[in-house]
Design an enzyme around this catalytic site. Structure first.
Site, PDB file in Angstrom:
ATOM      1  CG  ASN A   1      -5.253   7.850  -0.332  1.00 37.99           C
ATOM      2  OD1 ASN A   1      -5.178   7.119   0.651  1.00 37.99           O
ATOM      3  ND2 ASN A   1      -6.351   8.531  -0.625  1.00 37.99           N
ATOM      4  CG  ASN A   2      -4.812   2.888  -5.406  1.00 37.89           C
ATOM      5  OD1 ASN A   2      -5.503   2.061  -4.809  1.00 37.89           O
ATOM      6  ND2 ASN A   2      -4.827   3.009  -6.722  1.00 37.89           N
TER       7      ASN A   2
ATOM      8  CG  HIS B   1      -1.804   1.235   1.260  1.00 41.98           C
ATOM      9  ND1 HIS B   1      -3.054   1.256   0.672  1.00 41.98           N
ATOM     10  CD2 HIS B   1      -1.614   2.481   1.788  1.00 41.98           C
ATOM     11  CE1 HIS B   1      -3.591   2.450   0.833  1.00 41.98           C
ATOM     12  NE2 HIS B   1      -2.740   3.208   1.512  1.00 41.98           N
ATOM     13  CB  CYS B   2       1.928   3.460  -2.646  1.00 46.02           C
ATOM     14  SG  CYS B   2       3.031   4.862  -2.938  1.00 46.02           S
ATOM     15  N   GLY B   3       1.445   5.071   0.442  1.00 38.39           N
ATOM     16  CA  GLY B   3       0.864   6.267   1.029  1.00 38.39           C
ATOM     17  C   GLY B   3       0.932   7.463   0.100  1.00 38.39           C
TER      18      GLY B   3
END
Length: 409
Positions: free
Chosen positions: A194-195, A189-191
């Protein structure tokens, strides 16, 4: 002279923070101040901050900070997306304000004014594609197709059901606790986006990393050519080496008469040229340093993920393999302890075996080598070409995916 020292301190401090943050846990830094800085950045500073808030504001203040932490780290939010847009927009704004007045220059044509806008625009487009595209959400309607596309390897993946979604869990998928959905070929999950990064948008994520690396290199080269053009246009080298009759043709930031008559060699000229650049164009020099650091970080991150893509492995799977290896190691240690206990008991009998020689024991095959072989022979690794095609053309985007039905076992 103060500007030069500020630049040097800026570079050294930035390098120290980056190295400590990224590499502080490496064995080579164990017991050093690099490891202590890494601990302070990743845990200590926040812990001290919580204690400070607790002393000043009491438990209510601490609870408020923990609520903010929960929102920022455990729930979808656009904070990192705004930070990315702020960094990109702010950097480009500073470049425009500080450097566009010198374009066109001796080495840069006016087209770079518009090429830079296009390059930044493509970067934002890739950011939006990665952020708002479906990462490969597993639903009841497509779960059978995903199970057929990604068969279980019965090592780190086996048949099970997602307790949250109440559907079968395909191999290589994971339920993201932040997005609250199962994602096929889950990577992480890539901050910043946001996805989740998964089966359908890994291609956009890789393109985003590569393009922003190239964008930083383009910025460094363009600024370097701009500064080289200023050196040429203002005839700095000619003045420094005494080949001009007018030593005062430079701008007021550089008193060339002090350096008049310097030898025409790189070692002699370089310090004075650097001093002139730092005095007259310190903004451009600082921008170049910043872009180089970001480019190095992006290159390392892209290289790591490119290696994963070439071997058809995900970040999530590297942790699963580590857990599996750890479990195998504990199992083998337990078996070794059991064997040693049996050997000590049988040692009381007259027909005990001769002790194994040191050299034979040294060259004996490791009990974990078969595990390494399993990892190297990853079931999903089907060669570089197939692996790259799987990233560029995901299974779920192919026409055959919707026609695939789960085979009954």
């Amino acid at each position: 002279m103060a500007v030069q020292w500020i630049l040097i301190c800026h570079v050294l401090l930035t390098a120290l923070v980056v190295i400590s943050f990224l590499c502080g846990q490496w064995p080579i830094f164990r017991g050093t101040f690099i490891e202590r800085i890494h601990y302070f950045i990743t845990f200590g500073a926040y812990d001290y901050f919580l204690r400070f808030v607790g002393v000043i504001c009491g438990s209510r203040g601490t609870d408020a900070i923990l609520c903010v932490e929960d929102y920022c780290c455990n729930r979808p939010n656009p904070i990192m997306q705004f930070i990315y847009l702020g960094i990109l927009g702010g950097t480009y704004y500073v470049i425009v304000k500080s450097s566009f007045d010198y374009i066109p220059s001796y080495y840069l044509s006016e087209i770079h004014r518009y090429m830079s806008v296009l390059a930044v625009g493509v970067g934002i487009l890739l950011f939006l594609l990665t952020s708002f595209s479906d990462p490969g959400t597993v639903k009841a309607e497509n779960v059978s197709q995903y199970i057929s596309a990604y068969p279980y390897d019965d090592i780190i993946y086996s048949e099970k059901e997602c307790s949250t979604c109440d559907i079968p869990k395909p191999a290589r998928s994971k339920h993201c606790s932040i997005c609250d959905r199962c994602v096929a070929r889950f990577d992480h999950h890539c901050g910043w986006m946001n996805n989740c990064i998964g089966e359908r948008n890994t291609r956009y994520f890789m393109a985003f990393l590569l393009w922003h690396f190239l964008l930083c290199i383009y910025g460094v080269v363009a600024l370097g050519l701009l500064l080289a053009g200023r050196l040429k246009e203002l005839k700095v080298i000619y003045i420094l080496t005494g080949k001009m009759n007018s030593p005062f043709s430079l701008d007021s930031n550089f008193v060339s008469a002090v350096y008049y008559g310097i030898e025409n060699s790189f070692s002699s000229l370089a310090p004075y040229v650097a001093q002139w650049l730092l005095g007259s164009y310190n903004t451009q020099v600082l921008l170049m340093v910043f872009l180089i650091i970001v480019a190095l970080l992006l290159a390392g991150f892209f290289g790591y993920h490119a290696n994963l893509c070439l071997t058809n492995t995900t970040t999530n799977e590297t942790f699963k393999w580590q857990d599996y290896l750890s479990w195998q190691k504990k199992l083998n240690e337990a078996k070794a302890s059991e064997a040693a206990l049996k050997a000590s008991i049988s040692g009381l009998s007259p027909d005990k075996k001769a002790p194994e020689g040191k050299w034979k024991s040294f060259f004996r095959r490791s009990p974990l080598e078969h595990v390494d072989t399993v990892v190297k022979n990853n079931k999903y690794d089907k060669g570089y070409f197939h692996n790259i095609c799987e990233i560029i053309f995901p299974y779920s985007s192919r026409p055959s995916f919707s026609r695939t039905k789960l085979k009954k076992r």
